[in-house]
Design a protein around this motif. Structure first.
Motif, PDB file in Angstrom:
ATOM      1  N   UNK A   1       0.841  -1.203   0.000  1.00  0.00           N
ATOM      2  CA  UNK A   1       0.000   0.000   0.000  1.00  0.00           C
ATOM      3  C   UNK A   1       0.873   1.248   0.000  1.00  0.00           C
ATOM      4  N   UNK A   2       1.955   1.179   0.770  1.00  0.00           N
ATOM      5  CA  UNK A   2       2.821   2.349   0.866  1.00  0.00           C
ATOM      6  C   UNK A   2       3.476   2.623  -0.488  1.00  0.00           C
ATOM      7  N   UNK A   3       3.874   1.530  -1.184  1.00  0.00           N
ATOM      8  CA  UNK A   3       4.450   1.693  -2.530  1.00  0.00           C
ATOM      9  C   UNK A   3       3.452   2.357  -3.472  1.00  0.00           C
ATOM     10  N   UNK A   4       2.186   1.977  -3.326  1.00  0.00           N
ATOM     11  CA  UNK A   4       1.143   2.539  -4.194  1.00  0.00           C
ATOM     12  C   UNK A   4       0.677   3.910  -3.712  1.00  0.00           C
ATOM     13  N   UNK A   5       1.246   4.379  -2.589  1.00  0.00           N
ATOM     14  CA  UNK A   5       0.900   5.685  -2.049  1.00  0.00           C
ATOM     15  C   UNK A   5      -0.571   5.770  -1.617  1.00  0.00           C
ATOM     16  N   UNK A   6      -1.069   4.682  -1.048  1.00  0.00           N
ATOM     17  CA  UNK A   6      -2.437   4.655  -0.522  1.00  0.00           C
ATOM     18  C   UNK A   6      -2.508   5.580   0.706  1.00  0.00           C
ATOM     19  N   UNK A   7      -3.635   6.299   0.840  1.00  0.00           N
ATOM     20  CA  UNK A   7      -3.722   7.352   1.862  1.00  0.00           C
ATOM     21  C   UNK A   7      -3.663   6.842   3.304  1.00  0.00           C
ATOM     22  N   UNK A   8      -4.448   5.839   3.616  1.00  0.00           N
ATOM     23  CA  UNK A   8      -4.569   5.455   5.028  1.00  0.00           C
ATOM     24  C   UNK A   8      -4.689   3.944   5.142  1.00  0.00           C
ATOM     25  N   UNK A   9      -3.853   3.360   5.976  1.00  0.00           N
ATOM     26  CA  UNK A   9      -3.924   1.916   6.227  1.00  0.00           C
ATOM     27  C   UNK A   9      -3.768   1.689   7.717  1.00  0.00           C
ATOM     28  N   UNK A  10      -4.612   0.858   8.270  1.00  0.00           N
ATOM     29  CA  UNK A  10      -4.456   0.509   9.683  1.00  0.00           C
ATOM     30  C   UNK A  10      -4.793  -0.967   9.847  1.00  0.00           C
ATOM     31  N   UNK A  11      -4.043  -1.649  10.700  1.00  0.00           N
ATOM     32  CA  UNK A  11      -4.229  -3.083  10.927  1.00  0.00           C
ATOM     33  C   UNK A  11      -4.714  -3.298  12.354  1.00  0.00           C
ATOM     34  N   UNK A  12      -5.788  -4.044  12.506  1.00  0.00           N
ATOM     35  CA  UNK A  12      -6.285  -4.376  13.843  1.00  0.00           C
ATOM     36  C   UNK A  12      -6.149  -5.866  14.090  1.00  0.00           C
ATOM     37  N   UNK A  13      -5.834  -6.212  15.329  1.00  0.00           N
ATOM     38  CA  UNK A  13      -5.813  -7.613  15.727  1.00  0.00           C
ATOM     39  C   UNK A  13      -7.056  -7.864  16.564  1.00  0.00           C
ATOM     40  N   UNK A  14      -7.846  -8.824  16.139  1.00  0.00           N
ATOM     41  CA  UNK A  14      -9.054  -9.141  16.891  1.00  0.00           C
ATOM     42  C   UNK A  14      -8.737 -10.071  18.044  1.00  0.00           C
ATOM     43  N   UNK A  15      -9.638 -10.175  18.986  1.00  0.00           N
ATOM     44  CA  UNK A  15      -9.384 -11.103  20.090  1.00  0.00           C
ATOM     45  C   UNK A  15     -10.020 -12.461  19.828  1.00  0.00           C
ATOM     46  N   UNK A  16     -11.013 -12.512  18.979  1.00  0.00           N
ATOM     47  CA  UNK A  16     -11.591 -13.794  18.614  1.00  0.00           C
ATOM     48  C   UNK A  16     -12.425 -13.620  17.346  1.00  0.00           C
ATOM     49  N   UNK A  17     -12.561 -14.676  16.585  1.00  0.00           N
ATOM     50  CA  UNK A  17     -13.367 -14.579  15.379  1.00  0.00           C
ATOM     51  C   UNK A  17     -13.254 -15.832  14.548  1.00  0.00           C
ATOM     52  N   UNK A  18     -14.031 -15.901  13.496  1.00  0.00           N
ATOM     53  CA  UNK A  18     -13.821 -16.975  12.547  1.00  0.00           C
ATOM     54  C   UNK A  18     -14.140 -16.465  11.154  1.00  0.00           C
ATOM     55  N   UNK A  19     -13.564 -17.142  10.169  1.00  0.00           N
ATOM     56  CA  UNK A  19     -13.761 -16.654   8.815  1.00  0.00           C
ATOM     57  C   UNK A  19     -13.879 -17.810   7.873  1.00  0.00           C
ATOM     58  N   UNK A  20     -13.330 -17.669   6.670  1.00  0.00           N
ATOM     59  CA  UNK A  20     -13.430 -18.738   5.689  1.00  0.00           C
ATOM     60  C   UNK A  20     -12.751 -19.974   6.256  1.00  0.00           C
ATOM     61  N   UNK A  21     -13.355 -21.136   6.031  1.00  0.00           N
ATOM     62  CA  UNK A  21     -12.824 -22.361   6.610  1.00  0.00           C
ATOM     63  C   UNK A  21     -13.388 -22.598   8.000  1.00  0.00           C
ATOM     64  N   UNK A  22     -14.042 -21.564   8.566  1.00  0.00           N
ATOM     65  CA  UNK A  22     -14.693 -21.667   9.864  1.00  0.00           C
ATOM     66  C   UNK A  22     -13.791 -22.144  10.996  1.00  0.00           C
ATOM     67  N   UNK A  23     -12.490 -21.899  10.855  1.00  0.00           N
ATOM     68  CA  UNK A  23     -11.628 -22.136  12.005  1.00  0.00           C
ATOM     69  C   UNK A  23     -11.819 -20.971  12.971  1.00  0.00           C
ATOM     70  N   UNK A  24     -11.973 -21.279  14.246  1.00  0.00           N
ATOM     71  CA  UNK A  24     -12.056 -20.198  15.227  1.00  0.00           C
ATOM     72  C   UNK A  24     -10.645 -19.667  15.444  1.00  0.00           C
ATOM     73  N   UNK A  25     -10.510 -18.346  15.335  1.00  0.00           N
ATOM     74  CA  UNK A  25      -9.193 -17.754  15.578  1.00  0.00           C
ATOM     75  C   UNK A  25      -9.233 -17.016  16.905  1.00  0.00           C
ATOM     76  N   UNK A  26      -8.186 -17.226  17.670  1.00  0.00           N
ATOM     77  CA  UNK A  26      -8.097 -16.598  18.978  1.00  0.00           C
ATOM     78  C   UNK A  26      -6.689 -16.092  19.187  1.00  0.00           C
ATOM     79  N   UNK A  27      -6.554 -14.945  19.837  1.00  0.00           N
ATOM     80  CA  UNK A  27      -5.205 -14.505  20.181  1.00  0.00           C
ATOM     81  C   UNK A  27      -4.943 -14.929  21.609  1.00  0.00           C
TER      82      UNK A  27
END
Lengths: 249, 114
Positions: free
Chosen positions: B33-59
């Motif tokens: 994103x920085x190479x492409x000069x994108x204006x704003x990027x932010x990364x969040x870490x969740x405490x729990x969730x699930x997504x594709x594949x339905x694996x539960x993700x936990x920190x």
């Protein structure tokens, strides 16, 4: 902006040492007045005095006193004063609040329009907006973290809810990458504030954001509120959890 | 300085252990994103969730599990986001990319501040 003519002068008498959530009361009242767009306010410190408890407080060097009298004064229109007086009385705690009819002979001049926010706590249903503010944890406003000041300002203006998120990595307007290197010592993370309310209230709050945010990004998007509930002071406990994640995009 | 534009917000969801050419996927995307000069990027870490594949993700704090759910939020103009989306398509093997329309205001410090 105040116009010449009838107005109300409000005077609040406090003790210097009295605090509200660990902050001197006069400073939280002054912030509140600022957030609510009051035309102007002055804090003066007395050199001696006594209050309801009939203790004489003076600046005698022998007993270095942090209980000197503090006086906050401001002049506003009757409607504005009525709208904030309840909250002021609550914030003043044991202090005295006085209002007085006054007359403005000449109004102070300002170079820019001051923010005008409708304070009513509306029940929101259906269409609403989400305002996200991206900034850095290092950003400060009047000596305090900007994100805290923004949350206080939103609270003072009855914005329905706001949550602050800390990013683990990110960059913004200044192109510096913020990385949360250590879980315990980083104060330089990218932050995001997410607030939900009606489009009108959020837009009305925007002039305050203009004044407070020097560098950052503010983003508006439409959301549908599925449930909005808040706990009124004497409501039963099961009545509420703020439905703040009604993010329907 | 205040600049208003109408643009898009992209949110990308995947797991913290996802990798791209040996480094964490979220770091790789931020760098791209920085190479492409994108204006704003932010990364969040969740405490729990699930997504594709339905694996539960936990920190897991105690297990030092690294598979927490990760959400990236990227904001820029339509054109910039259009450049980025195909790249995200190749980098994100398993995950979710969602976009929405936003009105944005960018504040920047400038020597001649208005």
């Amino acid at each position: 902006m105040l116009n010449p003519g009838k107005a109300v002068k409000v005077t609040i008498y406090l003790s210097e040492g009295s605090t509200h959530h660990g902050v001197p009361i006069y400073s939280s009242i002054l912030d509140f007045l600022f957030y609510r767009g009051i035309a102007g306010a002055t804090v003066t410190k007395g050199i001696a005095g006594f209050g309801a408890d009939h203790h004489m407080h003076s600046s005698n060097l022998i007993d270095i006193s942090d209980h000197l009298p503090i006086k906050i004064e401001f002049i506003e229109s009757r409607e504005t004063v009525d709208a904030i007086l309840g909250k002021l009385e609550e914030m003043a705690g044991t202090g005295l609040v006085e209002t007085q009819e006054t007359n403005i002979a000449k109004a102070a001049q300002t170079s820019r329009a001051r923010p005008k926010v409708q304070p009513e706590h509306l029940k929101i249903e259906g269409k609403a907006q989400m305002m996200r503010i991206y900034l850095s944890e290092e950003d400060r406003w009047n000596g305090k973290p900007l994100y805290k000041a923004l949350v206080e300002a939103m609270r003072a203006n009855d914005i329905a809810g706001v949550t602050v998120y800390r990013g683990i990595l990110g960059y913004g307007a200044h192109r510096r990458i913020h990385q949360d290197e250590s879980l315990f010592s980083s104060h330089r993370s990218s932050l995001m504030l997410s607030a939900i309310d009606t489009a009108e209230k959020l837009r009305a709050f925007l002039p305050m954001v203009d004044q407070m945010v020097e560098e950052g990004l503010v983003v508006f998007s439409d959301v549908d509120i599925i449930k909005y509930a808040y706990r009124a002071p004497d409501a039963p406990k099961e009545a509420a959890s703020p439905a703040h994640d009604a993010d329907a995009e | 300085m205040k600049e208003q534009f109408s643009g898009r917000m992209v949110r990308v969801h995947f797991g913290e252990d996802d990798r791209w050419q040996g480094k964490p996927l979220y770091e790789a995307i931020v760098a791209r994103c920085k190479e492409l000069d994108i204006a704003e990027v932010i990364v969040f870490r969740g405490i729990e969730g699930f997504g594709s594949g339905s694996r539960i993700r936990r920190s897991g704090h105690w297990t030092f599990s690294k598979d927490a759910p990760i959400q990236l939020s990227i904001i820029d103009t339509d054109e910039q986001i259009a450049r980025l989306l195909p790249i995200l398509g190749t980098m994100v093997e398993e995950g979710l990319v969602a976009t929405s329309t936003v009105d944005a205001i960018r504040y920047r410090r400038s020597s001649a501040s208005s």
